[in-house]
Write a protein that holds these residues in place. Sequence first.
Motif, PDB file in Angstrom:
ATOM      1  N   GLY A 174       7.297  -2.583  -0.823  1.00 13.03           N
ATOM      2  CA  GLY A 174       7.788  -1.058  -0.583  1.00 13.03           C
ATOM      3  C   GLY A 174       7.065   0.009  -0.540  1.00 13.03           C
ATOM      4  N   VAL A 175       5.365  -0.344  -0.671  1.00 14.93           N
ATOM      5  CA  VAL A 175       4.454   0.698  -0.700  1.00 14.93           C
ATOM      6  C   VAL A 175       3.806   0.421   0.605  1.00 14.93           C
ATOM      7  N   ARG A 176       3.683   1.644   1.460  1.00 13.51           N
ATOM      8  CA  ARG A 176       2.770   1.362   2.644  1.00 13.51           C
ATOM      9  C   ARG A 176       1.347   1.850   2.413  1.00 13.51           C
ATOM     10  N   LEU A 177       0.423   0.619   2.853  1.00 11.06           N
ATOM     11  CA  LEU A 177      -0.812   0.770   2.657  1.00 11.06           C
ATOM     12  C   LEU A 177      -1.655   0.631   4.224  1.00 11.06           C
ATOM     13  N   ASP A 178      -2.331   1.711   4.282  1.00 15.48           N
ATOM     14  CA  ASP A 178      -3.070   2.113   5.315  1.00 15.48           C
ATOM     15  C   ASP A 178      -4.636   1.264   5.310  1.00 15.48           C
ATOM     16  N   PRO A 179      -5.428   1.056   6.391  1.00 13.43           N
ATOM     17  CA  PRO A 179      -6.691   0.492   6.126  1.00 13.43           C
ATOM     18  C   PRO A 179      -7.666   1.085   5.200  1.00 13.43           C
ATOM     19  N   GLY A 180      -8.221   0.307   4.271  1.00 12.03           N
ATOM     20  CA  GLY A 180      -9.044   0.769   3.286  1.00 12.03           C
ATOM     21  C   GLY A 180      -8.289   1.035   2.022  1.00 12.03           C
ATOM     22  N   SER A 181      -7.059   1.097   2.074  1.00 15.69           N
ATOM     23  CA  SER A 181      -6.166   1.309   0.792  1.00 15.69           C
ATOM     24  C   SER A 181      -5.983  -0.001   0.049  1.00 15.69           C
ATOM     25  N   MET A 182      -5.992   0.099  -1.394  1.00 13.53           N
ATOM     26  CA  MET A 182      -5.790  -1.228  -2.152  1.00 13.53           C
ATOM     27  C   MET A 182      -4.783  -0.596  -3.153  1.00 13.53           C
ATOM     28  N   LEU A 183      -4.012  -1.646  -3.360  1.00 12.99           N
ATOM     29  CA  LEU A 183      -2.878  -1.616  -4.274  1.00 12.99           C
ATOM     30  C   LEU A 183      -2.944  -2.678  -5.396  1.00 12.99           C
ATOM     31  N   TYR A 184      -3.090  -2.094  -6.787  1.00 10.63           N
ATOM     32  CA  TYR A 184      -3.105  -2.993  -7.888  1.00 10.63           C
ATOM     33  C   TYR A 184      -1.722  -3.556  -8.409  1.00 10.63           C
ATOM     34  N   LEU A 185      -1.427  -4.591  -8.468  1.00 11.72           N
ATOM     35  CA  LEU A 185       0.002  -5.266  -8.530  1.00 11.72           C
ATOM     36  C   LEU A 185       0.109  -5.760 -10.043  1.00 11.72           C
ATOM     37  N   GLY A 186      -0.845  -5.717 -10.814  1.00  8.39           N
ATOM     38  CA  GLY A 186      -0.800  -6.056 -12.361  1.00  8.39           C
ATOM     39  C   GLY A 186      -0.354  -7.697 -12.353  1.00  8.39           C
ATOM     40  N   THR A 187       0.523  -8.037 -13.310  1.00 10.47           N
ATOM     41  CA  THR A 187       0.811  -9.570 -13.624  1.00 10.47           C
ATOM     42  C   THR A 187       2.240  -9.726 -13.588  1.00 10.47           C
ATOM     43  N   GLY A 188       2.893 -10.673 -13.766  1.00 11.54           N
ATOM     44  CA  GLY A 188       4.306 -10.897 -13.932  1.00 11.54           C
ATOM     45  C   GLY A 188       5.184 -11.095 -12.855  1.00 11.54           C
ATOM     46  N   ARG A 189       4.402 -11.241 -11.557  1.00 10.84           N
ATOM     47  CA  ARG A 189       5.192 -11.251 -10.396  1.00 10.84           C
ATOM     48  C   ARG A 189       5.290 -12.688  -9.835  1.00 10.84           C
ATOM     49  N   PRO A 190       6.405 -13.228  -9.792  1.00 10.70           N
ATOM     50  CA  PRO A 190       6.662 -14.524  -9.329  1.00 10.70           C
ATOM     51  C   PRO A 190       6.596 -14.660  -7.596  1.00 10.70           C
ATOM     52  N   HIS A 191       6.827 -13.278  -6.812  1.00 11.55           N
ATOM     53  CA  HIS A 191       6.600 -13.725  -5.425  1.00 11.55           C
ATOM     54  C   HIS A 191       6.356 -11.789  -5.176  1.00 11.55           C
ATOM     55  N   LEU A 192       5.749 -11.707  -4.039  1.00 12.59           N
ATOM     56  CA  LEU A 192       5.283 -10.207  -3.453  1.00 12.59           C
ATOM     57  C   LEU A 192       6.145 -10.270  -1.913  1.00 12.59           C
ATOM     58  N   PRO A 193       6.946  -9.429  -2.186  1.00 11.68           N
ATOM     59  CA  PRO A 193       7.561  -9.084  -0.587  1.00 11.68           C
ATOM     60  C   PRO A 193       6.570  -8.177   0.210  1.00 11.68           C
ATOM     61  N   LEU A 194       6.342  -8.682   1.593  1.00 18.60           N
ATOM     62  CA  LEU A 194       5.648  -8.260   2.531  1.00 18.60           C
ATOM     63  C   LEU A 194       6.235  -7.752   3.693  1.00 18.60           C
ATOM     64  N   HIS A 195       5.736  -6.687   4.349  1.00 21.80           N
ATOM     65  CA  HIS A 195       6.285  -6.504   5.899  1.00 21.80           C
ATOM     66  C   HIS A 195       5.227  -5.793   6.417  1.00 21.80           C
ATOM     67  N   ALA A 196       4.998  -6.120   7.785  1.00 22.92           N
ATOM     68  CA  ALA A 196       3.881  -5.509   8.735  1.00 22.92           C
ATOM     69  C   ALA A 196       4.597  -4.600   9.718  1.00 22.92           C
ATOM     70  N   PRO A 197       4.740  -3.519   9.528  1.00 17.16           N
ATOM     71  CA  PRO A 197       4.947  -2.620  10.799  1.00 17.16           C
ATOM     72  C   PRO A 197       4.259  -2.694  11.783  1.00 17.16           C
ATOM     73  N   THR A 198       2.901  -3.017  11.846  1.00 22.64           N
ATOM     74  CA  THR A 198       2.150  -3.350  12.964  1.00 22.64           C
ATOM     75  C   THR A 198       1.389  -4.536  12.705  1.00 22.64           C
ATOM     76  N   ASP A 199       0.679  -4.868  13.781  1.00 19.89           N
ATOM     77  CA  ASP A 199      -0.339  -5.962  13.630  1.00 19.89           C
ATOM     78  C   ASP A 199      -1.417  -5.812  12.375  1.00 19.89           C
ATOM     79  N   ALA A 200      -1.444  -6.505  11.423  1.00 17.05           N
ATOM     80  CA  ALA A 200      -2.054  -6.121  10.163  1.00 17.05           C
ATOM     81  C   ALA A 200      -2.904  -7.323   9.510  1.00 17.05           C
ATOM     82  N   THR A 201      -4.269  -6.888   9.090  1.00 23.48           N
ATOM     83  CA  THR A 201      -4.716  -7.971   8.252  1.00 23.48           C
ATOM     84  C   THR A 201      -5.339  -7.333   6.692  1.00 23.48           C
TER      85      THR A 201
END
Length: 132
Positions: free
Chosen positions: A37-64
């Motif tokens: 649910g957090v939008r990341l632009d190129p060059g942005s890093m998001l720390y996620l911590g521990t305790g996650r069994p899965h990670l929801p991802l969505h690409a509104p544009t082509d993304a790497t």
Amino acid sequence: LVGADLTLTAGTTLDLPLNPDFEYAVLTMSGQTDVDGVRLDPGSMLYLGTGRPHLPLHAPTDATFLLLGGEPFDEKLVMWWNFIGRSGDEILQARNDWEQGTRFGQVHGYDGARLHAPALPDIPLKARGRVR
């Protein structure tokens, strides 16, 4: 350690399985990614911590992006610029060693001027991390 280079086409949504004992971060390289649910632009890093069994991802544009992770360190550490230590004093020593050209060696094949470490902040550097 985990290092995954992921490419998603525009409109892709997925739920990536993770090891909940590991800590993770996502670094967007191109396009945009929505990471839990957090939008990341190129060059942005998001720390996620521990305790996650899965990670929801969505690409509104082509993304790497890169998924980085691994087992958390057993102790609290100070991280600043390219240096990691157990205290602010260790970071100061590492910075001084870098600026003097000792301890870290040379980067062979780099054709630019030597990079200088930025000045240390005027506040004490704080050790962070998960202690088991």
